[in-house]
Design a protein around this motif. Structure first.
Motif, PDB file in Angstrom:
ATOM      1  N   LEU A 236       0.822  -1.207   0.000  1.00  0.00           N
ATOM      2  CA  LEU A 236       0.000   0.000   0.000  1.00  0.00           C
ATOM      3  C   LEU A 236       0.856   1.257   0.000  1.00  0.00           C
ATOM      4  CD1 LEU A 236      -2.811  -1.066   2.518  1.00  0.00           C
ATOM      5  CD2 LEU A 236      -2.944  -1.000   0.025  1.00  0.00           C
ATOM      6  N   ALA A 237       1.979   1.194   0.724  1.00  0.00           N
ATOM      7  CA  ALA A 237       2.872   2.352   0.774  1.00  0.00           C
ATOM      8  C   ALA A 237       3.488   2.632  -0.595  1.00  0.00           C
ATOM      9  CB  ALA A 237       3.978   2.110   1.804  1.00  0.00           C
ATOM     10  N   LEU A 238       3.682   1.600  -1.396  1.00  0.00           N
ATOM     11  CA  LEU A 238       4.309   1.772  -2.703  1.00  0.00           C
ATOM     12  C   LEU A 238       3.308   2.072  -3.814  1.00  0.00           C
ATOM     13  CD1 LEU A 238       7.035  -1.028  -2.558  1.00  0.00           C
ATOM     14  CD2 LEU A 238       7.399   1.451  -2.541  1.00  0.00           C
ATOM     15  N   GLY A 239       2.008   2.055  -3.498  1.00  0.00           N
ATOM     16  CA  GLY A 239       1.031   2.460  -4.493  1.00  0.00           C
ATOM     17  C   GLY A 239      -0.143   1.540  -4.701  1.00  0.00           C
ATOM     18  N   ALA A 240      -0.128   0.341  -4.092  1.00  0.00           N
ATOM     19  CA  ALA A 240      -1.286  -0.547  -4.233  1.00  0.00           C
ATOM     20  C   ALA A 240      -2.510   0.100  -3.588  1.00  0.00           C
ATOM     21  CB  ALA A 240      -1.004  -1.902  -3.594  1.00  0.00           C
ATOM     22  N   THR A 241      -3.677  -0.156  -4.179  1.00  0.00           N
ATOM     23  CA  THR A 241      -4.913   0.401  -3.621  1.00  0.00           C
ATOM     24  C   THR A 241      -5.692  -0.626  -2.817  1.00  0.00           C
ATOM     25  OG1 THR A 241      -6.087  -0.109  -5.692  1.00  0.00           O
ATOM     26  CG2 THR A 241      -5.112   2.087  -5.482  1.00  0.00           C
ATOM     27  N   GLU A 242      -5.436  -1.912  -3.073  1.00  0.00           N
ATOM     28  CA  GLU A 242      -6.140  -2.992  -2.372  1.00  0.00           C
ATOM     29  C   GLU A 242      -5.211  -4.191  -2.246  1.00  0.00           C
ATOM     30  OE1 GLU A 242     -10.216  -2.998  -4.646  1.00  0.00           O
ATOM     31  OE2 GLU A 242      -8.689  -1.663  -5.524  1.00  0.00           O
ATOM     32  N   PHE A 243      -5.602  -5.132  -1.376  1.00  0.00           N
ATOM     33  CA  PHE A 243      -4.776  -6.317  -1.127  1.00  0.00           C
ATOM     34  C   PHE A 243      -5.672  -7.539  -0.991  1.00  0.00           C
ATOM     35  CE2 PHE A 243      -2.717  -9.454   1.542  1.00  0.00           C
ATOM     36  CZ  PHE A 243      -1.418  -9.487   1.059  1.00  0.00           C
ATOM     37  N   ILE A 244      -5.252  -8.646  -1.593  1.00  0.00           N
ATOM     38  CA  ILE A 244      -5.951  -9.921  -1.463  1.00  0.00           C
ATOM     39  C   ILE A 244      -4.946 -10.992  -1.057  1.00  0.00           C
ATOM     40  CG2 ILE A 244      -7.165 -11.775  -2.676  1.00  0.00           C
ATOM     41  CD1 ILE A 244      -8.362  -9.771  -4.525  1.00  0.00           C
TER      42      ILE A 244
END
Length: 374
Positions: A236-244
């Motif tokens: 998320l810190a590097l630019g992801a908006t969501e995580f699965i």
């Protein structure tokens, strides 16, 4: 003591046989021959390819003993005859994928897959069929023509990128493999477009760099996929908006979840785990008609359903992120120096270890606490 033209004794992490820990050994690094460069290595990283070669290379008749390592940075110590691209004292990044500029692939302008001395480097030797590293009069092979887990190494002058003198080698060494591969997978191979939706499978160095590449391209959604939920914060810190996390209890396979989340599928899926089952999932997660899946690492047979392609999807591979090392890496270093937040190289460093601790680095890599720089 002046070293050009002499044999240098130094320490190297030698793999004496497959499946065994590396041993810190005193080796002799011989002077460079025609079109060769000897480098004093100052920083190096470990990559899953190093681990895989060590623990599975013996099953494919790859040569031992050898010095691993193909991601690093250092300073030119000396050059052999006919070398014009670099000079002693230059800061450089050695390249596991050369760029000679004269082979058919280089001249085509269509690929970075240079074939200069390719067959020899895959055998662990230089153009003349011998290595520049020895121990007790025994030849020690050079991994992918680089072998940067050594205090000194010799590479082809087609396999070296000269970079600016003020670049911090401790961080830009990451551009020798993992970060460049993932970043380029998004920008060069997938050609991610602004406003698009992306999924990145696997959040090692390559996957996290792919997230950065998607962000740089202006993707509106970047869905990170990994079985280790502890990587959520960094993604998320590097630019992801969501995580699965595909291993958490879900009613549907991860590709079905992604299609549901995105009303039909992602525009781009970047597969960075090297696992063939994940590759099929990545392809199936893309939208029909224009979905693109880029595979950044694969050594096993890949089985996919033909209708996934008939419906207009594309699957393609990338090596070193599509970068031409000698031409493109200096520009990536310049970009990092101009705005260090763009590539966020420091974020990729999880441990700083000495060469003597290389086996610890490999263990951390395998456990998922990676990348590691030393």
């Amino acid at each position: 003591m002046s070293t050009p033209g002499t044999v240098i004794e130094c320490k190297a992490a030698v793999a004496w046989e497959p499946g065994k820990p590396l041993k810190i050994t005193t080796v002799k690094v011989h002077p460079p021959k025609d079109h060769e460069v000897r480098i004093k290595m100052l920083y190096a990283g470990v990559c899953h390819t190093d681990w895989s070669y060590l623990y599975h290379g013996g099953q494919q008749d790859w040569p031992f003993p050898l010095v691993l390592g193909h991601e690093g940075a250092g300073v030119v110590e000396s050059v052999g005859p006919q070398v014009t691209k670099v000079s002693p004292g230059d800061q450089v990044i050695p390249l596991f994928l050369p760029e000679c500029g004269t082979c058919a692939q280089c001249r085509s302008g269509k690929t970075n897959m240079c074939r200069n001395n390719w067959a020899q480097s895959q055998k662990g030797v230089m153009a003349d069929g011998t290595s520049r590293v020895s121990c007790n009069q025994q030849q020690v092979y050079q991994f992918l023509g680089v072998s940067c887990l050594s205090q000194y190494t010799v590479v082809s002058d087609a396999a070296v990128a000269r970079i600016r003198a003020d670049a911090p080698l401790e961080t830009v060494c990451l551009l020798g493999c993992g970060v460049s591969t993932g970043y380029g997978a998004a920008l060069n191979a997938a050609k991610v477009q602004r406003g698009s939706t992306c999924a990145v499978f696997g959040l090692g160095a390559v996957g996290l760099a792919a997230v950065v590449g998607c962000r740089a391209a202006g993707a509106s959604r970047i869905i990170a996929v990994d079985s280790n939920s502890q990587k959520t914060k960094k993604a998320l810190a590097l630019g992801a908006t969501e995580f699965i996390n595909p291993q958490e209890p879900h009613k549907k396979p991860v590709q079905d979840q992604l299609r549901e989340m995105t009303s039909g599928g992602v525009d781009y899926a970047l597969e960075c785990t090297g696992d063939v089952s994940s590759m099929a999932q990545a392809l199936e997660s893309t939208v029909e008609a224009w979905g693109v899946c880029v595979v950044a690492g694969c050594t096993e047979p890949l089985r996919i359903h033909g209708d996934q392609l008939l419906m207009g999807r594309t699957i393609k591979g990338t090596y070193f992120g599509g970068w031409r090392g000698a031409s493109d890496l200096p520009g990536l270093v310049d970009k990092y120096m101009k705005n260090k937040k763009d590539l966020s190289l420091e974020t990729f460093i999880t441990k700083r270890l000495r060469l003597e601790d290389v086996n610890t680095a490999l263990q951390l890599l395998r456990s998922g606490d990676s990348p590691v720089r030393g």
